[in-house]
Write an enzyme that holds these catalytic residues in place. Structure first.
Site, PDB file in Angstrom:
ATOM      1  N   HIS A 264      -0.399  -4.563  11.835  1.00 45.38           N
ATOM      2  CA  HIS A 264      -1.203  -3.380  11.504  1.00 45.38           C
ATOM      3  C   HIS A 264      -1.753  -3.443  10.078  1.00 45.38           C
ATOM      4  O   HIS A 264      -2.713  -2.749   9.748  1.00 45.38           O
ATOM      5  CB  HIS A 264      -0.352  -2.122  11.672  1.00 45.38           C
ATOM      6  CG  HIS A 264      -1.137  -0.917  12.107  1.00 45.38           C
ATOM      7  ND1 HIS A 264      -2.432  -0.690  11.698  1.00 45.38           N
ATOM      8  CD2 HIS A 264      -0.810   0.134  12.904  1.00 45.38           C
ATOM      9  CE1 HIS A 264      -2.863   0.460  12.218  1.00 45.38           C
ATOM     10  NE2 HIS A 264      -1.903   0.964  12.956  1.00 45.38           N
ATOM     11  N   SER A 265      -1.176  -4.264   9.215  1.00 44.55           N
ATOM     12  CA  SER A 265      -1.714  -4.422   7.862  1.00 44.55           C
ATOM     13  C   SER A 265      -3.047  -5.155   7.873  1.00 44.55           C
ATOM     14  O   SER A 265      -3.849  -5.012   6.942  1.00 44.55           O
ATOM     15  CB  SER A 265      -0.725  -5.186   6.984  1.00 44.55           C
ATOM     16  OG  SER A 265      -0.478  -6.477   7.512  1.00 44.55           O
TER      17      SER A 265
END
Length: 464
Positions: free
Chosen positions: A138-139
């Site tokens: 998700h980063s």
């Protein structure tokens, strides 16, 4: 140096063995007529004859030499046979076996020594079908952008071949250039000046909030209509989690929800939330775990442009807190409360600039952080909200294909946190709404029963 943004860094810092921070998705395809060894041929094609987009070549760097900065560097020797894998489904190849495999794949951490993504081609699904499960940290990317990238691998032409895999899409431009300073040196004076300048612009923008606007922004986090964000009821979803996951998915005709929308005057998203609300109420009631107070959901709101620009990576989200009104037995009253809550939340967000919305989004995600990172806190303090429900815009109302294989369904698989053990993500495609449910295998028992309750809840709404 390409610094990791503050919201993106949250997903790196908050990751543990029990709390994987990647998003994913399961795509179900129909084999082309007369195809033989189709999936193995696809695997060979995409691993041996396709290049890697720079976004999918990024790996994270965090060293003392970099003064504590999280940054991205390019992996110059990407092993595609590691990142892309071919699997055969256990017989008899039902959706049950497919979801079991997806559950196991989604519960394992990505290797931080490599670019943070994987793609799995899964053959042997009953009914001449195969599946593709993908996950990415998700980063690197948010759910909306991930779905847009998937869409760009598809075509409306059922005869077209040579379509790329997601990681091989052409460079879209913004934020995908290889980061400077690959030698590992300290940030340059120019880079530090730009960072400080960016912080100054951020402070100026935040200072631009009028007292009324600032209070409205705080209210967006503190309450939505009758629900109080920091006083959501304690539920089984707001307990400590294990590393194991359970995934379940199902599709419903969009026409059914549109009929409810026309009768109630609600938005399609409100109907979807009401469908989830009724399902959660019945599920918890069945377990003898329904609280007297209504549940609340954190609903991410994408800040991406409608034309899809700015897909270079990272996260661009605001958030609102929706009252799910699960304490209300009457489905009509329940959906009215949901509509009032989301209408109020959207009116608050509309008062803010994009950057202010982004900061509110980071804070909205961050309020779940203490229970996620402080040992023993989950389940002992009131949760800020009970679960996350995301509605991600879908690719098309017409059938799409990947290398002559028709896409039958696409099911998001998102993140669960310590203290936030259930996530419901939804997307639309080919006149259907596709639900992907991910939960902690230990904390959320019999997750698959929620699919039956979702169907029951929609039927109740259709009788209004």
């Amino acid at each position: 140096m390409t610094a990791v943004g503050p919201l993106d860094a949250m997903f790196l810092l908050g990751e543990t063995r029990e709390q994987a921070m990647h998003v994913g998705g399961l795509m179900l395809f129909e084999l082309p007529d007369g195809a033989r060894d189709h999936v193995s041929r696809l695997y060979e094609e995409i691993t041996q004859h396709q290049t890697v987009n720079p976004l999918f070549g990024r790996r994270v760097r965090n060293r003392a030499l970099d003064l504590g900065y999280w940054s991205w560097e390019q992996d110059r020797e990407i092993d595609l046979e590691y990142h892309v894998r071919l699997s055969g489904l256990a017989r008899p190849g039902r959706y049950r076996e497919l979801f079991e495999l997806t559950s196991r794949l989604h519960g394992t951490l990505l290797d931080r020594r490599r670019p943070l993504w994987e793609m799995h081609l899964i053959e042997g699904v009953q009914g001449r079908r195969f599946a593709v499960y993908s996950k990415i940290h998700h980063s690197l990317i948010d759910g909306v952008t991930a779905l847009q990238w998937m869409q760009n691998t598809l075509t409306a032409d059922p005869r077209r071949t040579g379509m790329p895999a997601t990681y091989s899409l052409p460079d879209s431009g913004a934020e995908l250039a290889p980061p400077a300073g690959l030698g590992g040196g300290l940030p340059t004076a120019t880079e530090l000046f730009n960072a400080v300048g960016g912080a100054g612009r951020l402070l100026a923008d935040l200072a631009g909030l009028s007292p009324v606007g600032f209070r409205s922004a705080l209210r967006a986090l503190q309450h939505e209509h009758s629900s109080v964000a920091f006083q959501a009821p304690q539920t089984i979803f707001n307990q400590p989690i294990s590393a194991a996951r359970r995934f379940a998915a199902q599709s419903w005709p969009m026409e059914r929800l549109l009929k409810v929308r026309s009768v109630t005057g609600a938005t399609l998203n409100d109907v979807m939330l009401a469908m989830c609300s009724g399902a959660l109420r019945n599920y918890l009631e069945e377990l003898g775990a329904l609280p007297d107070q209504g549940l609340t959901a954190m609903v991410p709101v994408s800040l991406r442009n409608p034309d899809g620009s700015g897909r270079g990576g990272g996260n661009s989200l605001a958030t609102l807190i929706a009252d799910l009104a699960t304490d209300e037995r009457d489905p009509e009253r329940r959906i009215r409360r949901i509509v009032a809550s989301t209408t109020y939340g959207k009116s608050v967000l509309s008062q803010l600039s994009p950057l202010q919305n982004l900061m509110i989004g980071a804070l909205g995600l961050g309020v779940a952080g203490p229970a996620a990172v402080v040992p023993g806190l989950a389940g002992r303090t009131p949760p800020p909200y009970n679960l996350v429900i995301s509605n991600i815009p879908g690719p098309s109302n017409s059938p799409l294909y990947w290398n002559r294989s028709r896409l039958l369904g696409m099911y998001p698989a998102s993140i669960v946190l310590n203290g936030q053990a259930l996530n419901i993500s939804v997307t639309s495609y080919d006149h259907q709404l596709h639900f992907g449910l991910i939960g902690c295998r230990h904390t959320v028992p019999h997750l698959q029963r929620l699919l039956t309750h979702l169907d029951t809840s929609l039927a109740e709404l259709e009788r209004l």
